[in-house]
Every structure is written in structure tokens, then in C-alpha cells.
Design a protein around this motif. Structure first.
Motif, PDB file in Angstrom:
ATOM      1  N   LYS A 136      18.711  -3.784 -37.613  1.00 50.83           N
ATOM      2  CA  LYS A 136      18.045  -4.969 -37.077  1.00 50.83           C
ATOM      3  C   LYS A 136      18.308  -5.160 -35.579  1.00 50.83           C
ATOM      4  O   LYS A 136      18.057  -6.223 -35.018  1.00 50.83           O
ATOM      5  CB  LYS A 136      18.485  -6.223 -37.859  1.00 50.83           C
ATOM      6  CG  LYS A 136      17.959  -6.240 -39.292  1.00 50.83           C
ATOM      7  CD  LYS A 136      16.438  -6.226 -39.329  1.00 50.83           C
ATOM      8  CE  LYS A 136      15.902  -6.066 -40.738  1.00 50.83           C
ATOM      9  NZ  LYS A 136      14.437  -5.823 -40.744  1.00 50.83           N
ATOM     10  N   GLY A 137      18.868  -4.139 -34.943  1.00 49.50           N
ATOM     11  CA  GLY A 137      18.978  -4.142 -33.485  1.00 49.50           C
ATOM     12  C   GLY A 137      20.207  -4.818 -32.908  1.00 49.50           C
ATOM     13  O   GLY A 137      20.255  -5.116 -31.713  1.00 49.50           O
ATOM     14  N   ILE A 138      21.214  -5.092 -33.750  1.00 46.87           N
ATOM     15  CA  ILE A 138      22.451  -5.683 -33.217  1.00 46.87           C
ATOM     16  C   ILE A 138      23.203  -4.600 -32.428  1.00 46.87           C
ATOM     17  O   ILE A 138      23.317  -3.457 -32.873  1.00 46.87           O
ATOM     18  CB  ILE A 138      23.348  -6.224 -34.365  1.00 46.87           C
ATOM     19  CG1 ILE A 138      22.585  -7.195 -35.266  1.00 46.87           C
ATOM     20  CG2 ILE A 138      24.637  -6.846 -33.809  1.00 46.87           C
ATOM     21  CD1 ILE A 138      22.166  -8.498 -34.642  1.00 46.87           C
ATOM     22  N   ASP A 139      23.721  -4.979 -31.272  1.00 41.68           N
ATOM     23  CA  ASP A 139      24.401  -4.046 -30.387  1.00 41.68           C
ATOM     24  C   ASP A 139      25.684  -3.503 -31.031  1.00 41.68           C
ATOM     25  O   ASP A 139      26.497  -4.270 -31.559  1.00 41.68           O
ATOM     26  CB  ASP A 139      24.728  -4.776 -29.076  1.00 41.68           C
ATOM     27  CG  ASP A 139      25.203  -3.812 -28.008  1.00 41.68           C
ATOM     28  OD1 ASP A 139      24.876  -2.609 -28.124  1.00 41.68           O
ATOM     29  OD2 ASP A 139      25.899  -4.252 -27.078  1.00 41.68           O
ATOM     30  N   TYR A 140      25.856  -2.204 -30.954  1.00 43.93           N
ATOM     31  CA  TYR A 140      27.021  -1.566 -31.572  1.00 43.93           C
ATOM     32  C   TYR A 140      28.351  -2.135 -31.065  1.00 43.93           C
ATOM     33  O   TYR A 140      29.287  -2.316 -31.840  1.00 43.93           O
ATOM     34  CB  TYR A 140      26.988  -0.046 -31.341  1.00 43.93           C
ATOM     35  CG  TYR A 140      28.210   0.661 -31.854  1.00 43.93           C
ATOM     36  CD1 TYR A 140      28.388   0.868 -33.226  1.00 43.93           C
ATOM     37  CD2 TYR A 140      29.206   1.097 -30.985  1.00 43.93           C
ATOM     38  CE1 TYR A 140      29.521   1.494 -33.712  1.00 43.93           C
ATOM     39  CE2 TYR A 140      30.356   1.724 -31.463  1.00 43.93           C
ATOM     40  CZ  TYR A 140      30.504   1.921 -32.830  1.00 43.93           C
ATOM     41  OH  TYR A 140      31.634   2.535 -33.300  1.00 43.93           O
ATOM     42  N   GLU A 141      28.396  -2.442 -29.772  1.00 41.32           N
ATOM     43  CA  GLU A 141      29.648  -2.935 -29.175  1.00 41.32           C
ATOM     44  C   GLU A 141      30.165  -4.189 -29.893  1.00 41.32           C
ATOM     45  O   GLU A 141      31.366  -4.378 -30.053  1.00 41.32           O
ATOM     46  CB  GLU A 141      29.447  -3.243 -27.680  1.00 41.32           C
ATOM     47  CG  GLU A 141      29.086  -2.029 -26.832  1.00 41.32           C
ATOM     48  CD  GLU A 141      30.074  -0.862 -26.993  1.00 41.32           C
ATOM     49  OE1 GLU A 141      31.290  -1.143 -27.073  1.00 41.32           O
ATOM     50  OE2 GLU A 141      29.631   0.304 -27.050  1.00 41.32           O
ATOM     51  N   ILE A 142      29.230  -5.047 -30.323  1.00 44.18           N
ATOM     52  CA  ILE A 142      29.612  -6.289 -31.002  1.00 44.18           C
ATOM     53  C   ILE A 142      30.227  -6.006 -32.373  1.00 44.18           C
ATOM     54  O   ILE A 142      31.098  -6.718 -32.844  1.00 44.18           O
ATOM     55  CB  ILE A 142      28.365  -7.212 -31.113  1.00 44.18           C
ATOM     56  CG1 ILE A 142      28.040  -7.767 -29.736  1.00 44.18           C
ATOM     57  CG2 ILE A 142      28.568  -8.345 -32.112  1.00 44.18           C
ATOM     58  CD1 ILE A 142      26.683  -8.373 -29.619  1.00 44.18           C
ATOM     59  N   LEU A 143      29.773  -4.909 -32.997  1.00 43.98           N
ATOM     60  CA  LEU A 143      30.217  -4.591 -34.350  1.00 43.98           C
ATOM     61  C   LEU A 143      31.424  -3.655 -34.384  1.00 43.98           C
ATOM     62  O   LEU A 143      32.092  -3.525 -35.409  1.00 43.98           O
ATOM     63  CB  LEU A 143      29.068  -3.930 -35.128  1.00 43.98           C
ATOM     64  CG  LEU A 143      27.733  -4.671 -35.133  1.00 43.98           C
ATOM     65  CD1 LEU A 143      26.643  -3.770 -35.698  1.00 43.98           C
ATOM     66  CD2 LEU A 143      27.829  -5.949 -35.958  1.00 43.98           C
ATOM     67  N   SER A 144      31.694  -3.021 -33.257  1.00 45.74           N
ATOM     68  CA  SER A 144      32.641  -1.895 -33.247  1.00 45.74           C
ATOM     69  C   SER A 144      34.061  -2.249 -33.701  1.00 45.74           C
ATOM     70  O   SER A 144      34.788  -1.388 -34.178  1.00 45.74           O
ATOM     71  CB  SER A 144      32.687  -1.258 -31.863  1.00 45.74           C
ATOM     72  OG  SER A 144      33.092  -2.223 -30.928  1.00 45.74           O
ATOM     73  N   LYS A 145      34.453  -3.522 -33.581  1.00 48.15           N
ATOM     74  CA  LYS A 145      35.808  -3.915 -33.969  1.00 48.15           C
ATOM     75  C   LYS A 145      36.099  -3.694 -35.459  1.00 48.15           C
ATOM     76  O   LYS A 145      37.247  -3.550 -35.851  1.00 48.15           O
ATOM     77  CB  LYS A 145      36.037  -5.392 -33.648  1.00 48.15           C
ATOM     78  CG  LYS A 145      36.502  -5.604 -32.216  1.00 48.15           C
ATOM     79  CD  LYS A 145      36.960  -7.027 -32.016  1.00 48.15           C
ATOM     80  CE  LYS A 145      37.297  -7.278 -30.569  1.00 48.15           C
ATOM     81  NZ  LYS A 145      37.352  -8.708 -30.281  1.00 48.15           N
ATOM     82  N   GLY A 146      35.055  -3.694 -36.258  1.00 49.07           N
ATOM     83  CA  GLY A 146      35.241  -3.544 -37.702  1.00 49.07           C
ATOM     84  C   GLY A 146      35.230  -2.096 -38.167  1.00 49.07           C
ATOM     85  O   GLY A 146      35.271  -1.831 -39.370  1.00 49.07           O
ATOM     86  N   ILE A 147      35.132  -1.165 -37.209  1.00 54.39           N
ATOM     87  CA  ILE A 147      35.078   0.243 -37.609  1.00 54.39           C
ATOM     88  C   ILE A 147      36.200   1.010 -36.931  1.00 54.39           C
ATOM     89  O   ILE A 147      36.348   0.953 -35.714  1.00 54.39           O
ATOM     90  CB  ILE A 147      33.730   0.876 -37.195  1.00 54.39           C
ATOM     91  CG1 ILE A 147      32.586   0.057 -37.766  1.00 54.39           C
ATOM     92  CG2 ILE A 147      33.620   2.317 -37.682  1.00 54.39           C
ATOM     93  CD1 ILE A 147      31.247   0.468 -37.239  1.00 54.39           C
TER      94      ILE A 147
END
Ligand SMILES: [Zn+2]
Length: 417
Positions: free
Chosen positions: A146-157
Motif C-alpha cells: 500500500k506504499g508505506i515507506d520502508y524506513e518507517i517499518l524497518s524497526k520491526g525487522i
């Protein structure tokens, strides 16, 4: 990072590979091509997807008509409980039949596969890290798609490399189990007809970005993808996919008044017309074309049934009278009903699973945050709700077993269903 770099290893994607948002082995049909390279895709499918999807073997092995799964022919076995001679035993089940039971095998010293068991439950092993990682991956994939920026999600990986190669990928987003906290949700989840589907809702609330993941309408979790979301950029995306084959037989329409035509037109998403034959034809065409991917609000409205709330009747009542009517008839409060329906009686995507109401004043609050708070103070019991959901899916799966047994025995047992 450009669009063509793999999100995991950072290398340029040379060969595109299809990644399923919900794992293909779980019947997921929703694909994305942009997330990762072929190598990482294979790595994930072996190390994250395989141990995760194994947990759902009890369901996968019972549903034959999963569309488009890669392993159509292999039916995995799973553990469960079955009754023999009025006693409950731990058993191994394959294709809806008990194939092994250590305890009874020892006791009777015979080939137990010839005995007639009644399967009562399937086991799901959800208390492990594979489960958490698998749920987190679905939420992450959906957000990426859905186009969410990877940087915002990266903390969970967390990605570990060894000799320049990806060595481990772990999805460690915090997860909160869903528990129905208002009468409306209680009704939807525990009292309406059981239907197998996957449902995803990506939504933001202030600085939090959440993904609600519901697999098989049984395994329901909130994944917190980020707590650094820009509150000025609200997000809401939903996805719902049915998992059983659609009944494409000609629907029976009961039309006595013009308003029934309008109701059916809305339900089947066709243009209404007053020529009855023409209208029936339109509905038939729509049923034939129906896809497994659905609008969330359509599925939930259909689950509740058009006549369920008798909204016309409620509208003519005074507020207090309506409240009493709902309490008496369905045990529902008007507020909890209004939480999910707009002025035109249409189910709202914008509140479902995102907010709920609490207290005498029915204050509207964040659903996942309230659950989290109540879990921390020990005010709610997840197990009680989860147990009821499992009981439902087990009854549903055992129902399929009985149906298949009926086929073997010349439909002897069909009457019971
Ligand atoms: Zn890669």
C-alpha cells in the motif's frame, strides 16, 4: 532506496518474483512483485512461511477448494482430539480421518485406522515465535504493497547477514491479540454464520500505524507497525478474501415490494430495474462473475443480514425506545450499532476494528490501545474469547468431516446436517 532494490538485502532486483501478501499456502491470492528479490523470497518462504503455515494444517487439510494454492495435491496431517467409545483421545488426522492414536493403539493392540472415531477438535500451536513472525510479515507486506515507506517499518525487522549474504530475517513487530469488546463485535464474531476469510485492515491513529490481521476468521491480531507515524497523513486500507468456493447457483429472490429490488441491487451490486425478469438476469450474471476478493463492508453487511436490525423500524422509534428494542431483541446497544453503521445504514470501513466504545457515556476510543490497557491490568481474558473462536472453527471443520463421511456412506448422515 529506489523502487527496484530488494527491501531485505538491498541488492537491485534483477529477476522479479511474486510475493504473496497472505501466504499462498493459506490460500492467499493477493500478490505483489515489488517487495523483494527472488533469493530473499525463497529464503523467507523456507524460514518464515513454512514454519508459520504449518500451524494452519488443520484448516488447510480440510478445505479442498482453496483456489490457486501451489500444493493442491498434498494434504498435510495434523493433530487433534477424537472420541472413541465415549472417551476423548489425542489423535493424528489426515484427510478428515484418524490415522493414528498412540494411546488407543497400545490399549487395543489393533489397527486403529479401521475404528470409527468422531473428530471433535483440531490443535493449533500458536504460542511460538514462528507464529509471531508470520503474522508480522503479513502486516509488513500489506503496508509495503500500500506504499508505506520502508524506513518507517524497518524497526520491526531484524536482518542478519553472514559473509555478505542474508542469514536470518525476523519480523518482530509487537502484536496484540484481538478481543471483542462491544456487543456488536461479540455478535459478529460469535453468533453469525461461520465463514472462512482473510481480512486485513491497515490504519493510522495519531502517531501509531496499525495492521489488523484476521486469518480464517479465527486468528485475529493487531500488529503495531510504527509509533512514529505522521498524524497529518491518515491511512486506511482494507482487504478481504473469501476462502471457500463461491456458491454460484441461481439465487432465490423474494421480491414483494420495490424496496426489495433495491435491497437486492445493493447486495449483489447491480443496477436496479423494475422489470423483474431483467433484474433476475442481472443478478445471475453478477453471481457468475463474483470474485473471491470482496469489499469488507459488503461481507460484514451480508453476515449481519439485511433484515437483521430492521433498521426501518428502529428509525421510526424514539431514541430511548430504540435503545430498549435493541437491548431486548438482540442484546445490543444502539451506540454499538451506530459505531459501525452510517446514516444510510451502510457498514462503515472507517471504524470497524479501529475504535470501540466504553463506559456509560460510550466514549469512543482506540480499539487496540484499549485491549492493550485491559490486558496489562488483567481486566480481560484473551483465552476465553480465543477459546470461543477456536470452538467455532473446530465445529465448522468437524462439520466438513461429517459431510465427507456422508459421501462415503451413501449419504447416510446427510440428514443430520
Ligand atoms: Zn533480496
Amino acid at each position: 532506496m529506489s523502487e527496484m532494490d530488494c527491501v531485505y538485502c538491498g541488492k537491485v532486483i534483477t529477476k522479479r518474483s511474486k510475493e504473496h501478501i497472505v501466504q499462498n499456502a493459506l490460500g492467499g491470492l493477493y500478490e505483489s512483485e515489488e517487495i523483494c528479490c527472488e533469493k530473499c523470497n525463497n529464503f523467507l518462504s523456507k524460514n518464515v512461511d513454512a514454519p508459520f503455515t504449518k500451524i494452519f494444517n488443520p484448516i488447510i487439510s480440510r478445505i479442498d477448494n482453496f483456489t490457486k494454492t501451489n500444493n493442491k495435491k498434498s494434504h498435510p496431517s495434523c493433530s487433534g482430539k477424537a472420541i472413541y467409545d465415549n472417551e476423548i483421545y489425542d489423535v493424528v488426522i489426515k484427510d478428515g480421518k484418524v490415522v493414528s492414536c498412540i494411546e488407543l493403539g497400545r490399549k487395543l493392540k489393533c489397527d486403529i485406522s479401521k475404528l470409527k472415531f468422531e473428530i471433535v477438535a483440531y490443535d493449533f500451536q500458536i504460542d511460538n515465535s514462528s507464529f509471531k513472525s508470520g503474522i508480522g510479515k503479513i502486516a509488513f507486506n500489506f503496508a509495503m504493497e500500500k506504499g508505506i515507506d520502508y524506513e518507517i517499518l524497518s524497526k520491526g525487522i531484524s536482518i542478519k547477514e553472514k559473509d555478505g549474504e542474508v542469514d536470518s530475517i525476523l519480523f518482530s513487530f509487537p502484536i496484540i491479540p484481538f478481543v471483542a469488546l462491544n456487543p456488536m463485535d461479540d455478535y459478529i464474531e460469535l453468533n453469525t454464520r461461520m465463514e472462512l476469510y482473510h481480512n486485513l485492515i491497515l490504519f493510522s491513529q495519531d502517531s501509531n500505524l496499525w495492521c489488523y490481521v484476521d486469518l480464517f476468521n479465527t486468528f485475529q491480531y493487531y500488529v503495531i507497525l510504527s509509533n512514529e507515524w505522521d498524524a497529518k497523513e491518515p491511512v486506511l486500507e482494507t482487504y478481504l478474501q473469501l476462502l471457500q468456493q463461491i456458491d454460484r447457483t441461481k439465487p432465490e429472490l423474494y421480491i414483494r415490494k420495490p424496496k426489495h429490488i433495491l435491497a437486492y441491487a445493493m447486495f449483489f451490486n447491480v443496477e436496479p430495474c423494475m422489470n423483474l425478469e431483467e433484474f433476475k438476469k442481472r443478478v445471475e450474471v453478477a453471481v457468475q462473475k463474483e470474485s473471491l476478493k470482496k469489499n469488507m463492508s459488503d461481507v460484514l453487511s451480508a453476515k449481519l443480514g439485511y433484515d437483521y436490525f430492521n433498521i426501518d423500524k428502529i428509525k421510526d422509534m424514539k431514541k430511548e425506545e430504540a435503545r430498549l428494542y435493541l437491548r431486548n431483541e438482540k442484546g445490543l446497544s444502539l451506540k454499538s450499532l451506530l459505531l459501525y453503521f452510517d446514516e444510510e445504514d451502510k457498514f462503515k470501513d472507517s471504524t470497524f476494528r479501529q475504535v470501540t466504545c466504553v463506559g456509560d457515556k460510550y466514549k469512543i476510543v482506540s480499539y487496540p490501545l484499549l485491549i492493550n490497557k485491559l490486558l496489562k491490568t488483567g481486566s480481560i481474558d484473551v483465552r476465553e474469547y480465543t477459546y470461543k473462536k477456536f470452538e467455532r472453527v473446530n465445529a465448522f471443520l468437524a462439520g466438513i468431516d461429517r459431510l465427507n463421511e456422508g459421501d462415503d456412506n451413501d449419504d447416510k448422515e446427510q440428514d443430520e446436517i
